[in-house]
Design an enzyme around this catalytic site. Structure first.
Site, PDB file in Angstrom:
ATOM      1  N   CYS A 133       0.804  -1.219   0.000  1.00 19.91           N
ATOM      2  CA  CYS A 133       0.000   0.000   0.000  1.00 19.91           C
ATOM      3  C   CYS A 133       0.842   1.276   0.000  1.00 19.91           C
ATOM      4  O   CYS A 133       0.350   2.337  -0.403  1.00 19.91           O
ATOM      5  CB  CYS A 133      -0.923   0.030   1.212  1.00 19.91           C
ATOM      6  N   ILE A 134       2.078   1.205   0.463  1.00 20.91           N
ATOM      7  CA  ILE A 134       2.892   2.426   0.580  1.00 20.91           C
ATOM      8  C   ILE A 134       3.950   2.522  -0.510  1.00 20.91           C
ATOM      9  O   ILE A 134       4.762   3.452  -0.506  1.00 20.91           O
ATOM     10  CB  ILE A 134       3.531   2.544   1.973  1.00 20.91           C
TER      11      ILE A 134
END
Length: 348
Positions: free
Chosen positions: A337-338
């Protein structure tokens, strides 16, 4: 003209990368207070360092934050300052595309704070995809679909994984039909077959805590064409036990864009059932592939090494690196997600 009509497609994550893009955590509702911000920055930096072993990394920082970020990230990681609300580059950043002529493009999806969640801010994040695409020198295609990078996963050969509660949810795309969503996804990614999962993991939905309302990249991901890794919850006490059984059964009954039945590799969830007073959605599926490496979520759990062994078998030519992801998951996501890959455009 759409990206696909112009010859662009989204490569699979295992294709060679030019670099990885990330965003730097700053004070916002996700990280409430100096201690939370400091913990998030340390966690994000650990991921950046793990990825940097394999490829260049650029971290987008809020105004005035680059010097502090560089002090923690070190001199080998690039920084650039742009207005930000949050730090989930997979979702707020562009989805990069390439073509057979060595050109780079990007999709700028509409972003509305993961379905206009009450804790989210997105005034600046709604514009960061176009900004990053410009920094990368990519031609940008603006989509009318509300979507995020964590809500799609492709095999690079025409197949895309989606979840009904994201692209078809009223929080993002009210009034859109399944056919309309598929048409837009295919037009932007160059895919031609969508495999829909009914939902995501329990912890990814309100009430309480942060979540995306069902992103696919915590549930299932392609490991190579025809092969999917899928989250499995072995403990019947967790509501994800039935959910993951359903999803795994659905995937095993599906074929990809080439008509191949999917091989599903189950990856058991960590043993911890609750986190921060909620059902845990800790998942090893939310990993990141980079040049020669797999950066894998760790949870100080007995199953960490079991998951690492599975990924070593799947990716024998890549080094598997475990990075503690508990702080990241507390904010609503994981390592995938990052991070956001920028593929090498000159690779055929």
């Amino acid at each position: 003209m759409s990206a696909a009509a112009d010859g662009f497609r989204m490569p699979a994550e295992w294709a060679p990368h030019e670099r990885t893009w990330m965003a730097w955590p700053g004070p916002n509702p996700t990280f409430d207070g100096p201690d939370d911000v400091a913990a998030a920055r340390a966690a994000w930096a650990s991921v950046a360092h793990a990825v940097r072993r394999f490829e260049p990394v650029t971290v987008v920082c809020g105004p005035g934050q680059a010097a502090e970020a560089t002090a923690l990230l070190g001199p080998g990681i690039d920084t650039v300052e742009r207005d930000l609300d949050d730090a989930w580059m997979r979702d707020i950043g562009p989805t990069f595309l390439t073509d057979d002529r060595g050109r780079l493009a990007a999709v700028d999806w509409r972003f509305n704070g993961w379905g206009a969640q009450p804790w989210a801010r997105w005034e600046h994040d709604a514009r960061i995809a176009a900004s990053v695409a410009d920094l990368a020198g990519a031609r940008t295609y603006a989509s009318t679909l509300v979507n995020e990078g964590g809500a799609i996963h492709v095999d690079g050969e025409g197949t895309v994984l989606l979840t009904e509660t994201v692209q078809l949810g009223p929080e993002r795309n009210p009034g859109w039909t399944r056919d309309e969503v598929e048409a837009e996804i295919h037009a932007q990614l160059g895919t031609r077959k969508a495999i829909w999962l009914p939902r995501g993991l329990t912890g990814d939905y309100p009430p309480g805590g942060f979540g995306t309302l069902g992103h696919v990249d915590i549930v299932a991901a392609f490991a190579r064409p025809g092969v999917v890794v899928a989250h499995s919850q072995p403990d019947p006490a967790h509501p994800d036990h039935e959910i993951t059984e359903e999803i795994i059964g659905l995937l095993r009954a599906r074929t990809d864009a080439h008509g191949r039945p999917l091989e599903v590799v189950e990856v058991p969830a960590p043993t911890e059932l609750e986190a921060d007073g909620r059902w845990a959605d800790h998942s090893y599926i939310n990993h990141y592939l980079c040049n020669g490496g797999v950066v894998l979520c760790a949870f100080d759990d007995p199953r960490d090494e079991e998951a690492a062994a599975i990924f070593r078998r799947l990716f024998p030519d890549r080094m598997v690196t475990l990075v503690d992801a508990r702080t990241i998951f507390a904010g609503g996501g994981g390592i995938h997600c990052i991070t956001q890959q920028q593929p090498r455009a000159d690779v055929r």
